[in-house]
Design an enzyme around this catalytic site. Structure first.
Site, short mmCIF file in Angstrom:
data_model
loop_
_atom_site.label_atom_id
_atom_site.label_comp_id
_atom_site.label_asym_id
_atom_site.label_seq_id
_atom_site.Cartn_x
_atom_site.Cartn_y
_atom_site.Cartn_z
CG ASP A 28 13.63 25.21 -32.86
OD1 ASP A 28 14.08 25.68 -31.84
OD2 ASP A 28 14.00 25.90 -33.74
CB CYS A 41 -1.02 -0.05 1.26
SG CYS A 41 -0.12 0.22 2.78
CB CYS A 74 4.54 -0.33 1.62
SG CYS A 74 3.43 -1.47 2.57
CG ASP A 133 12.53 28.84 -29.50
OD1 ASP A 133 12.52 30.01 -29.69
OD2 ASP A 133 12.18 28.15 -30.64
CG ASP A 184 10.25 29.52 -32.37
OD1 ASP A 184 10.50 30.86 -32.44
OD2 ASP A 184 10.70 28.81 -33.09
#
Length: 743
Positions: free
Chosen positions: A640, A23, A26, A644, A440
């Site tokens: 790209d 669970c 844990c 950028d 862009d």
């Protein structure tokens, strides 16, 4: 973690496979315990995938100490290679083992359930008298309690030993209480006349609880298997055996033994086994696994092909450029796995709750017993015990622990099928929260493959001009430079080597050819250089071309203007539709471009972008985003991934548009592999639906506990029903997550 001044860090990362987690408590215990160690920077444990990632300082700790710490908590960790194939057989072994445990538990539970039903008056059937014997019921319950359910005892002991509390503790306390109370009554029955004084045993309670928990785990395992389909399907694209060519002969080789430089043979219909360069032949290639586009594309000698794609119709020879662990396909699998392992911020809510939930439940169970035994039904131990057991079982926090990782696994897997890669799971949440999408222009809205439309040469031999420009542009990795270089290569065959090549961010490129300084830059750059002669008439010509929506580059050789090159980039077919879809989602769309005002305005008007800013350098774009963020806006930057990079890094979410192969762009948080802006919209849709799904799961888990715990405490829900309800709550969360596969 505090470090002394001047201390050196040696950062390393290990990936683990961790068995024995049941669970979210844990995974939380492992994270908390490991984080307390010296030299640990980050710990991510995913209970759903049973995997973990730990970042540590190797000077202050090591792998063995980390493994030992986790083992002391009662779990079984092993180091795995994050680039290795997922071991599907391990998950199948778990399903196989659980299946047999469930079958045996059901077979042993049937006589006990039938006996309970008859004794309670729910059924009126004739049963063998043996079924009513306490000793027979003890015989049936014992192997279930101590053999089938042994892992629960092991987990509970390790939890208590390390001062923790997990689901195992709840299961063990509740079932053991029912078993040993019934065992006590069974021994006491030796001195009783059962026909005159019937006793009510609870063996069926312990057996049914264990059975329902196991059924829940089996169904979880099977449905979790489905959530990993995206990873499994990607792994199936890998080729294990490769045909290579050596000294004119063909040999079969394991993919693991292929090295860069090996010559690989690919026949029609086969998957490409390794990333490489075609050195012989041409063919049509189906790259749907990379781009999501099923239409084959032509591949000729000198072009790259990628592992996992399909050779459609011709024999080709490929020169390997990577090993099998460094292919684009392996990187895709790695990114998807990392996304499924990491946690979104919303998971912190569930983690904080589950860290204190089990102790609270133990207290509630104890209080329920006290209230029933001393106040509601004084001295009725059987009744008080039933209510306590129901509270403990109904409260197991499995559903809450599965709520987030299951949705992230399915959502990121579906995104991968569409060629959308989330670098981290948290990006799924962050992508759904943005207000502004910044695009862009070149390579994002446009195709990024502009064509040369005008080339004006002044006062210099045209061939010499083309050679110098071509030499410099060869060293500039930019769409405009590439298109200029391609146009020049069609006109001249011999291009010299340029030196001292330097990118002028936002403007152009410069270099030296045959001791001459060459500058190829836009109008804005030259407007600042008043020292250049014959500039005014050139600027006038350039302005005219810009007004036609073209991008104009001016060429200067030794501070003398000698030419103008104009290019025009075509708009992607998908851009206008994508911008319209973004607007319909209530997002503000802006375009930032380094191009001139006229060209930027022309593109913006054609695709429907109202807010645009031209003539921006990469740094200007980053500053624009910072200013918008200070106004409280959440910014998604789409570019790209080359020029950028600063803007992608500073944005709340950076989305890098690739070509299907540029998936390792470090500056992007999300990668769209085929460069289609509509896939960006799909990514946002997936993120929003995934977040809705997570909130549904968490809400269901909370509501389930808020409603069921009081009902169990009041005695409305019997223990066996509580076990079934607990299993159903976990299964319902997993099934709800699987609905994301329909996106």
């Amino acid at each position: 973690m505090d470090k002394k001044a001047g201390e050196v860090n040696m950062i390393e990362t290990i990936h683990l496979d961790i068995k024995g987690m049941y669970c979210s408590a844990c995974s939380g215990r492992i994270e908390k315990s490991v984080l307390k160690m010296d030299g640990i920077f980050d710990v991510n444990i995913n209970m759903a995938t049973e995997k973990g990632r730990i970042v540590y300082d190797s000077i202050h700790t090591n792998k063995l100490l980390i493994l030992e710490r986790i083992k002391k908590l009662g779990y079984s960790p092993s180091i795995i290679n994050p680039k290795a194939l997922i071991a599907e057989e391990k998950k199948d072994e778990e399903i196989y083992s659980l299946t047999w445990k469930v079958i045996f538990s059901i077979l042993f539970a049937i006589p006990l359930v039938l006996t309970m039903a008859v004794q309670s008056g729910w059924m009126n059937i004739d049963l063998p008298s043996l079924f009513f014997s306490p000793w027979f019921q003890l015989l049936l319950a014992t192997p279930i309690q101590f053999i089938i359910a042994f892992p629960f005892y092991e987990g509970a002991w390790n939890s208590i030993k390390n001062r923790g509390a997990t689901m195992d503790v709840l299961v063990v306390i509740s079932t053991t209480s029912a078993y040993f109370y019934s065992h006590f009554l069974t021994v006491r029955s030796l001195h009783m006349d059962l026909e005159k004084t019937p006793i009510h045993l609870h063996f069926e309670t312990s057996v049914l609880i264990i059975t329902f928990v196991l059924i829940g785990k089996l169904m979880e395992a099977k449905t979790k298997r489905k959530t990993l389909d995206a990873i499994y399907s990607l792994n199936k694209l890998k080729v294990n055996t490769v045909t290579i060519i050596e000294n004119g002969f063909q040999f079969n080789k394991s993919i693991k033994d292929i090295s860069p430089g090996d010559i690989v043979l690919s026949r029609p219909g086969e998957r490409i086994p390794i990333d490489g360069l075609i050195i012989y032949g041409n063919t049509m290639m189906n790259e749907a696994m990379l781009t999501g586009e099923s239409i084959p594309i032509e591949k000729n000698a000198g072009e790259m092909v990628y592992a996992g794609t399909v050779n459609v119709n011709s024999v080709i020879q490929i020169k390997a450029t990577t090993n099998h662990q460094e292919t684009v396909l392996s990187k895709i699998i790695g990114i998807v796995e990392e996304a499924q392992l990491s946690k979104p911020p919303i998971q912190n809510i569930a983690d904080r709750f589950t860290s204190i939930f089990v102790p609270i439940v133990l207290l509630l169970g104890f209080l329920t017993f006290i209230i029933w035994y001393y106040f509601i039904a004084p001295s009725d131990l059987s009744s008080a015990l039933e209510k306590m057991i129901a509270v403990l079982i109904i409260s197991c926090p499995c559903a809450l622990g599965l709520a987030t990782p299951m949705s992230i696994m399915v959502g990121s897997g579906q995104a991968a099928r569409l060629g959308i890669l989330f670098k981290e799971g948290k990006m799924i949440e962050l992508l759904s929260k943005n207000d502004v999408v910044v695009l862009d222009k070149t390579g994002t809205i446009t195709k990024g493959k502009p064509q040369v439309t005008d080339m004006l040469v002044r006062n210099i031999d045209e061939t010499l001009f083309l050679q110098m420009v071509g030499a410099v542009e060869r060293g500039a990795n930019h769409p405009i430079g590439n298109c200029i270089n391609e146009a020049i290569e069609k006109k001249v065959s011999l291009i010299p080597l340029a030196q001292m090549i330097k990118i002028i961010p936002g403007y152009g490129v410069e270099g030296e050819v045959k001791d001459k300084k060459i500058i190829i830059a836009n109008v804005r750059y030259f407007e600042r250089l008043a020292i250049l002669t014959n500039l005014t008439p050139v600027l006038k010509e350039a302005k005219v071309l810009e007004q036609q929506g073209k991008t104009v580059m001016i060429v200067a050789i030794n501070e003398q203007i000698h030419g103008i090159i104009a290019v025009r980039d075509a708009i992607k077919r998908s851009s206008e539709k994508a911008v319209l879809r973004l607007k319909s989602m209530g997002l503000e769309v802006a375009m930032l471009s380094g191009d001139n005002q006229s060209a930027t305005k022309n593109i913006a008007s054609k695709v429907g972008v109202d807010l645009y800013v031209a003539e921006m350098s990469p740094q200007n774009k980053a500053e624009w985003i910072k200013a918008s963020q200070k106004q409280g806006k959440r910014i998604m930057m789409v570019g790209d991934g080359i020029n950028d990079a600063p803007a992608l890094s500073i944005a709340d979410v950076g989305v890098a548009l690739g070509t299907g192969t540029d998936i390792a762009v470090e500056s992007g948080d999300v990668t769209i592999m085929n460069g289609d802006l509509n896939r960006l919209v799909d990514a946002i849709v997936i993120s929003k639906k995934t977040m809705v799904n997570i909130k549904q799961n968490i809400s269901w888990a909370f509501i389930y506990n808020l409603v069921c715990i009081p009902l169990a405490a009041m005695g409305v829900l019997p223990p066996w029903f509580a076990g079934a309800a607990m299993a159903f709550s976990s299964i319902s969360v997993v099934l709800n997550s699987l609905r994301l596969k329909k996106i």
